[in-house]
Design an enzyme around this catalytic site. Structure first.
Site, short mmCIF file in Angstrom:
data_model
loop_
_atom_site.label_atom_id
_atom_site.label_comp_id
_atom_site.label_asym_id
_atom_site.label_seq_id
_atom_site.Cartn_x
_atom_site.Cartn_y
_atom_site.Cartn_z
N HIS A 1 27.98 10.11 -40.01
CA HIS A 1 28.63 8.63 -39.90
C HIS A 1 29.73 8.58 -39.07
CE1 HIS A 1 31.21 10.08 -43.09
NE2 HIS A 1 31.88 9.46 -42.75
C1 UD1 Z 1 35.52 5.63 -43.74
C2 UD1 Z 1 36.64 6.65 -43.56
C3 UD1 Z 1 35.98 8.19 -43.25
C4 UD1 Z 1 35.16 8.47 -44.37
C5 UD1 Z 1 33.99 7.34 -44.69
C6 UD1 Z 1 33.14 7.50 -45.60
C7 UD1 Z 1 38.52 5.96 -42.33
C8 UD1 Z 1 39.28 6.04 -40.90
N1 UD1 Z 1 37.32 6.44 -42.41
O1 UD1 Z 1 34.57 5.68 -42.37
O2 UD1 Z 1 36.99 9.00 -43.43
O3 UD1 Z 1 34.43 9.60 -44.51
O4 UD1 Z 1 34.48 5.99 -44.66
O5 UD1 Z 1 32.09 6.54 -45.86
O6 UD1 Z 1 39.37 5.52 -43.27
N2 UD1 Z 1 30.34 -0.94 -43.96
C9 UD1 Z 1 29.35 -1.54 -44.80
N3 UD1 Z 1 29.95 -1.58 -46.25
C10 UD1 Z 1 30.85 -0.77 -46.53
C11 UD1 Z 1 31.69 0.05 -45.76
C12 UD1 Z 1 31.38 -0.10 -44.36
O7 UD1 Z 1 28.57 -2.16 -44.23
O8 UD1 Z 1 30.75 -0.92 -47.85
C13 UD1 Z 1 30.03 -0.86 -42.44
C14 UD1 Z 1 31.16 -1.65 -41.67
O9 UD1 Z 1 30.29 -2.59 -40.90
C15 UD1 Z 1 31.96 -0.89 -40.83
C16 UD1 Z 1 31.26 0.39 -40.86
O10 UD1 Z 1 30.44 0.32 -41.78
O11 UD1 Z 1 32.21 -1.55 -39.65
C17 UD1 Z 1 32.27 1.65 -40.76
O12 UD1 Z 1 33.11 1.42 -42.06
P1 UD1 Z 1 34.57 1.87 -42.15
O13 UD1 Z 1 35.04 1.58 -43.43
O14 UD1 Z 1 35.21 1.26 -40.73
O15 UD1 Z 1 34.62 3.32 -41.66
P2 UD1 Z 1 33.64 4.59 -42.09
O16 UD1 Z 1 32.78 4.92 -41.08
O17 UD1 Z 1 32.92 4.19 -43.49
#
Ligand code: UD1
Length: 391
Positions: free
Chosen positions: A220
């Site tokens: 991811h």
């Molecule tokens: C975040 C953390 C990373 C961690 C990861 C674990 C930061 C900078 N990054 O990255 O260190 O390893 O989480 O998962 O804080 N989304 C959903 N549902 C959710 C959460 C996210 O649909 O519950 C989607 C959203 O569209 C979002 C994308 O996933 O744009 C990424 O989520 P985001 O929280 O931006 O970062 P992660 O890649 O999850």
């Protein structure tokens, strides 16, 4: 009296706060002193599968406050958290704010606390990949710079912090809270039905006898999945590996979005919930929904090998004695390589394939190497005992 505000925001935070809360509860029950605490969920992760399931699996109390920041760009997510968390700190007047790991919520809440003169406690301090392109590396360096208590998981972290001018008086080597959680739940995870649901074992009676060897994959990191060429090179390697045994990937929402955008859907198998896809001789890359903690632990515990770009999974496979191939150019957790079962493969197709098969060869007969110092299930108790001296 100390009053700690415990912060969690994203999936990898939940397994780190669970044992700390439990250790505080035990401290309050077994001593005549008291540590007050309350729990703030920033809402950085909000899906049932990315968040709620972990609270249920790990017995974490419902958060006292949910800031519901949700997904956004880094700047907006961090800024929203800062703005909303400041109000909480002003209302609740904690003496300490405890943050874990390296996500955006970690730095955002640490910064608020520090500016309000509240002591910052950072659990899992001092890890460094030395790769400033990783958003998490920025979060780590900045959080450590403003922390008053830096609890480290491995001895290398001490050197990293000293090199950044942090006083040794603030640094405490306590072990790894994530491993506290793993050791506590390892037994319980065996009750998980996930192997049966995926058709990976013969029958409930022969629970742990597998129909097929399989690989677990997690992917991811923005650097791996947001860049089409890099993602493609990884997928090509996976496709080749999956000709030998199936690969199972619980798909992170970010990765699912990129697979769609890049037109990679056909390179993966998307079993419907009602299908039991695996049987002897299965091949291919199977995408399933993100799993809860116990199901994921059960799935990895029985895997032939784990491929990952996560931080925590490198540590978990070390303790489980499962070979791990890290799909990154570096790791902030070098002890998983020196003491554990991890190798750093990078993201080039040939390197990934070569590392995977050489790991399988290396661990053909037995798994386990030595356990890193203090990864003994007692890190949270050490943390709470140190914080308790504050009153
Ligand atoms: C975040 C953390 C990373 C961690 C990861 C674990 C930061 C900078 N990054 O990255 O260190 O390893 O989480 O998962 O804080 N989304 C959903 N549902 C959710 C959460 C996210 O649909 O519950 C989607 C959203 O569209 C979002 C994308 O996933 O744009 C990424 O989520 P985001 O929280 O931006 O970062 P992660 O890649 O999850």
């Amino acid at each position: 009296m100390i009053k700690i505000c415990i912060v969690a925001g994203a999936r990898p935070n939940f397994m780190k706060i669970a044992p700390i809360i439990e250790a505080i509860d035990t401290y309050n029950l077994t001593t005549d002193k008291r540590i007050d605490y309350y729990l703030v969920h920033t809402g950085q992760h909000y899906d049932q599968k990315m968040s709620e399931l972990f609270f249920t699996n790990l017995g974490i109390p419902t958060p006292d406050i949910n800031l519901e920041v949700g997904s956004a760009s880094h700047a907006v997510q961090t800024a929203e958290t800062i703005q909303r968390f400041e109000k909480v700190c002003l209302d609740q007047t904690p003496t300490h704010v405890l943050v874990v790991g390296d996500v955006n919520s970690t730095i955002a809440c640490a910064l608020v606390a520090s500016k309000l003169g509240i002591k910052v406690v950072h659990v899992e301090a001092g890890l460094r990949s030395f790769d400033r392109d990783m958003p998490e590396e920025i979060n780590r360096v900045l959080t450590d710079a403003i922390s008053d208590f830096l609890f480290i998981t491995e001895e290398d972290a001490f050197e990293n912090l000293r090199n950044e001018g942090i006083s040794p008086n603030k640094i405490y080597f306590v072990g790894n809270v994530m491993i506290d959680t793993l050791l506590k739940h390892k037994q319980k995870a065996q009750e998980s039905e996930i192997l049966g649901m995926l058709g990976l074992n013969h029958s409930p009676a022969t629970k742990n006898r597998l129909t097929t060897d399989y690989c677990v994959l997690t992917l991811h990191r923005p650097s791996n999945v947001d860049n089409k060429e890099t993602f493609q090179s990884i997928v090509e390697a996976l496709t080749e590996i999956s000709l030998h045994f199936p690969i199972i990937i619980p798909v992170h929402p970010r990765t699912r979005n990129r697979i769609r955008e890049f037109g990679f859907m056909d390179l993966f198998i998307w079993p419907s919930n009602s299908t039991l896809p695996f049987k002897t001789g299965s091949t291919g890359i199977y995408c399933i929904e993100p799993l809860g903690y116990l199901d994921f632990l059960q799935l990895t515990s029985h895997a032939k090998i784990v491929l990952t770009d996560s931080g925590g999974i490198q540590e978990e496979s070390t303790i489980l004695g499962i070979p791990c191939v890290t799909l990154r150019e570096n790791t902030e957790r070098p002890i998983t390589v020196t003491h554990g079962t991890n190798v750093i493969a990078g993201v080039k197709k040939e390197k990934i394939i070569q590392a995977t098969f050489s790991q399988l060869n290396r661990y053909k007969d037995s798994g386990k190497l030595s356990i890193p110092p203090l990864w003994d299930g007692k890190a949270s108790t050490r943390i709470v005992n140190i914080l308790a001296r504050e009153q």
